[in-house]
Write a protein that holds these residues in place. Structure first.
Motif, mmCIF file in Angstrom:
data_model
loop_
_atom_site.group_PDB
_atom_site.id
_atom_site.type_symbol
_atom_site.label_atom_id
_atom_site.label_comp_id
_atom_site.label_asym_id
_atom_site.label_seq_id
_atom_site.Cartn_x
_atom_site.Cartn_y
_atom_site.Cartn_z
ATOM 1 N N GLN A 126 -1.826 -3.626 -0.764
ATOM 2 C CA GLN A 126 -3.154 -4.213 -0.971
ATOM 3 C C GLN A 126 -3.591 -5.127 0.162
ATOM 4 O O GLN A 126 -4.718 -5.595 0.183
ATOM 5 N N HIS A 127 -2.684 -5.445 1.066
ATOM 6 C CA HIS A 127 -3.009 -6.448 2.085
ATOM 7 C C HIS A 127 -2.885 -5.940 3.507
ATOM 8 O O HIS A 127 -3.298 -6.617 4.436
ATOM 9 N N VAL A 128 -2.281 -4.780 3.690
ATOM 10 C CA VAL A 128 -2.046 -4.273 5.037
ATOM 11 C C VAL A 128 -2.755 -2.933 5.196
ATOM 12 O O VAL A 128 -2.562 -2.026 4.378
ATOM 13 N N SER A 129 -3.596 -2.821 6.228
ATOM 14 C CA SER A 129 -4.190 -1.513 6.504
ATOM 15 C C SER A 129 -4.283 -1.249 7.999
ATOM 16 O O SER A 129 -4.281 -0.109 8.425
ATOM 17 N N SER A 130 -4.305 -2.322 8.788
ATOM 18 C CA SER A 130 -4.494 -2.136 10.225
ATOM 19 C C SER A 130 -3.309 -2.697 10.999
ATOM 20 O O SER A 130 -2.549 -3.528 10.476
ATOM 21 N N TYR A 131 -3.163 -2.266 12.232
ATOM 22 C CA TYR A 131 -2.096 -2.814 13.088
ATOM 23 C C TYR A 131 -2.253 -4.318 13.247
ATOM 24 O O TYR A 131 -1.294 -5.031 13.505
ATOM 25 N N LYS A 132 -3.488 -4.801 13.030
ATOM 26 C CA LYS A 132 -3.734 -6.245 13.149
ATOM 27 C C LYS A 132 -3.095 -7.036 12.000
ATOM 28 O O LYS A 132 -2.947 -8.241 12.089
ATOM 29 N N LYS A 283 0.866 2.195 4.723
ATOM 30 C CA LYS A 283 0.550 2.730 6.043
ATOM 31 C C LYS A 283 -0.385 1.777 6.772
ATOM 32 O O LYS A 283 -0.991 0.906 6.146
ATOM 33 N N TYR A 284 -0.487 1.951 8.069
ATOM 34 C CA TYR A 284 -1.481 1.174 8.818
ATOM 35 C C TYR A 284 -2.118 2.081 9.863
ATOM 36 O O TYR A 284 -1.545 3.103 10.247
ATOM 37 N N ARG A 285 -3.318 1.691 10.317
ATOM 38 C CA ARG A 285 -3.947 2.426 11.415
ATOM 39 C C ARG A 285 -3.654 1.707 12.713
ATOM 40 O O ARG A 285 -3.852 0.500 12.818
ATOM 41 N N ASP A 286 -3.165 2.460 13.700
ATOM 42 C CA ASP A 286 -2.840 1.835 14.985
ATOM 43 C C ASP A 286 -4.107 1.663 15.834
ATOM 44 O O ASP A 286 -5.218 1.975 15.378
ATOM 45 N N HIS A 288 -5.415 3.357 18.006
ATOM 46 C CA HIS A 288 -6.191 4.582 18.220
ATOM 47 C C HIS A 288 -6.689 5.180 16.917
ATOM 48 O O HIS A 288 -7.124 6.332 16.872
ATOM 49 N N GLY A 289 -6.541 4.425 15.855
ATOM 50 C CA GLY A 289 -7.035 4.917 14.562
ATOM 51 C C GLY A 289 -6.086 5.886 13.875
ATOM 52 O O GLY A 289 -6.419 6.500 12.866
ATOM 53 N N GLU A 290 -4.918 6.025 14.442
ATOM 54 C CA GLU A 290 -3.960 6.960 13.867
ATOM 55 C C GLU A 290 -3.178 6.286 12.735
ATOM 56 O O GLU A 290 -2.762 5.135 12.869
ATOM 57 N N GLU A 291 -2.952 7.022 11.626
ATOM 58 C CA GLU A 291 -2.259 6.441 10.478
ATOM 59 C C GLU A 291 -0.749 6.562 10.608
ATOM 60 O O GLU A 291 -0.239 7.640 10.922
#
Ligand code: ATP
Ligand code: MG
Length: 425
Positions: A126-132, A283-286, A288-291
């Motif tokens: 619920q809290h992680v989606s991006s490399y950031k 999962k996260y998006r790096d 380049h938007g890759e999952e």
């Protein structure tokens, strides 16, 4: 604190149903209470030591970026079913998790926590989606429940125990490894602050499904359940479980430089790869938007086991010898009959410095010899005795528990003296 107010009493003889030194001494001295086999309560003295151990661990985990939280003891089976670990059952770790499970009054089953990979991975979804949002290092001090087949080492192997468990969530294998090594160093600092550093070694152990090795932190001790092969010069060891020619070659170790010794596993760190992030969809998006799946690790220390290990190592025929860093109190103040009011005065003056923690044996009906025996058993690092003889020289007698060394210290210098002795670490 006044000992007359302390509700626990010491016992002259060891409990008959305890074989291990740690449980015998801790029960006799009033640190713990045995509820049943493998289940112990921590009494006021024991809890003070636990709090000190927690403080040391918390400081070191925060220093490497750990964030503290507390997860629940009751576990949702649905989450565990996703990793496949709900069905694994058995006290033998090779067969699976040593579950305790229970039933809801309204129907259905619940798990009682034995570890928290699934729970935390699910929270992070619920809290992680991006490399950031990464990396994340989160830890807790929490009770674990394990249906151990055998419990025989006092508080070192129990069915309910407090564990510090940290979980790392990284973007890349490299980022994971960097933290893993950092945490390994932090563990060595922790064990050295707990007073068992010179006997604790990073030990290669079986890595399970995700990597060749995990790392255990093994403290040399005859009472240990594990056997390790130690290279003292290199300061590393290999657990018997993985000891073979290939492993030795891998690690650059030679058979003839290794000592076979008994040890206690006080901590364990483990690469988890992507097993739980895949299973629970973390999962996260790096850039380049890759999952990508998150790469995980877990890092445990048993608090009771660490405490028990300290007692196994730091004790003599009279009792426990606490390292100052985790001692329940710094000073055990004892007044002899006839000088009660002078001892009260010393207590007040010493207590003015809140950072000096004192157990004051103000019990009226207890003989001096018994007070001294109790002080040795309880194991507080400095014993301060006020007597008619010491008062003649406006002094007190200070005895170091560890060495037995005695010094006379002027009463007006006692606060500064004690502070300097007790706050080096
Ligand atoms: P062991 O091999 O001793 O059974 P484990 O490998 O199953 O332990 P981990 O899951 O790695 O244990 O737990 C991390 C730490 O928790 C261990 O290093 C140990 O300090 C502590 N611990 C594990 N099991 C127990 C127990 N039954 N009683 C007390 N402490 C424990
Ligand atoms: Mg382990």
């Amino acid at each position: 604190m006044r000992q007359s107010q302390l509700f626990t009493k010491t016992q002259k003889t060891s409990p008959k149903d305890e074989e291990s030194k740690n449980a015998q001494l801790l029960i006799r001295a009033g640190f713990i209470h045995k509820e049943m086999a493998g289940v112990y309560s921590y009494l006021p003295l024991g809890w003070r030591v636990m709090e000190n151990i927690m403080r040391v661990i918390r400081e070191e985990m925060n220093a490497i970026g750990g964030q503290e939280l507390v997860m629940t003891t009751l576990q949702n089976p649905e989450i565990w079913k996703r990793s496949g670990r709900w069905i694994e059952e058995g006290a033998d770790s090779k067969r699976g998790l040593p579950w305790f499970k229970t039933k809801l009054a309204s129907g259905g089953e619940l798990g009682i926590a034995n570890t928290h990979e699934e729970a935390l991975t699910n929270i992070l979804c619920q809290h992680v989606s991006s490399y950031k949002d990464l990396p994340v290092y989160a830890y807790q001090f929490q009770n674990k429940f394990r249906n151990e087949l055998r419990v025989k080492s006092g508080i070192m192997r129990t069915r309910e125990f407090v564990m510090k468990d940290l979980y790392s969530f990284s973007r890349t294998e490299e980022e994971f490894r960097m933290f893993y090594e950092k945490c390994a160093k932090a563990y060595l600092r922790i064990f050295s602050r707990l007073g068992i550093g010179d006997k604790t070694f990073r030990t290669f152990a079986s890595g399970g499904a995700f990597s060749k090795f995990s790392d255990e932190f093994q403290t040399l001790c005859e009472a240990g359940e594990d056997t390790i092969y130690l290279d003292r010069e290199k300061q590393i060891a290999v657990n018997e479980e993985v000891y073979n020619d290939d492993v030795l070659e891998d690690l650059g170790l030679k058979k003839d430089t290794l000592e076979k010794v008994k040890a206690i596993e006080v901590g364990n760190i483990f690469p988890l790869g992507t097993k739980y992030s895949y299973a629970l969809g973390l999962k996260y998006r790096d850039e380049h938007g890759e999952e990508k799946p998150v790469i995980m690790g877990c890092y445990g220390i048993g608090l009771g086991r660490s405490l028990g290990t300290v007692v196994e190592i730091h004790a003599d025929e009279k009792g426990i010898v606490w390292p100052i860093s985790i001692a329940p109190f710094h000073v055990h103040l004892i007044g002899l009959p006839g000088v009660e009011s002078e001892t009260e005065k010393v207590y007040k003056e010493l207590s003015a410095n809140r950072r000096i923690e004192i157990l004051y044996d103000d019990r009226m009906e207890i003989r001096a010899g018994e007070k001294f025996a109790d002080a040795d058993l309880i194991g507080i690092p400095y014993r301060v005795v006020v007597s008619a003889k010491t008062l003649e020289q406006e002094s007190v007698e200070v005895k170091e528990r560890k060495s037995g060394k005695i010094e006379f210290v002027k009463i007006d210098q006692l606060p500064a003296f004690t502070y300097s002795k007790t706050h080096l670490v």
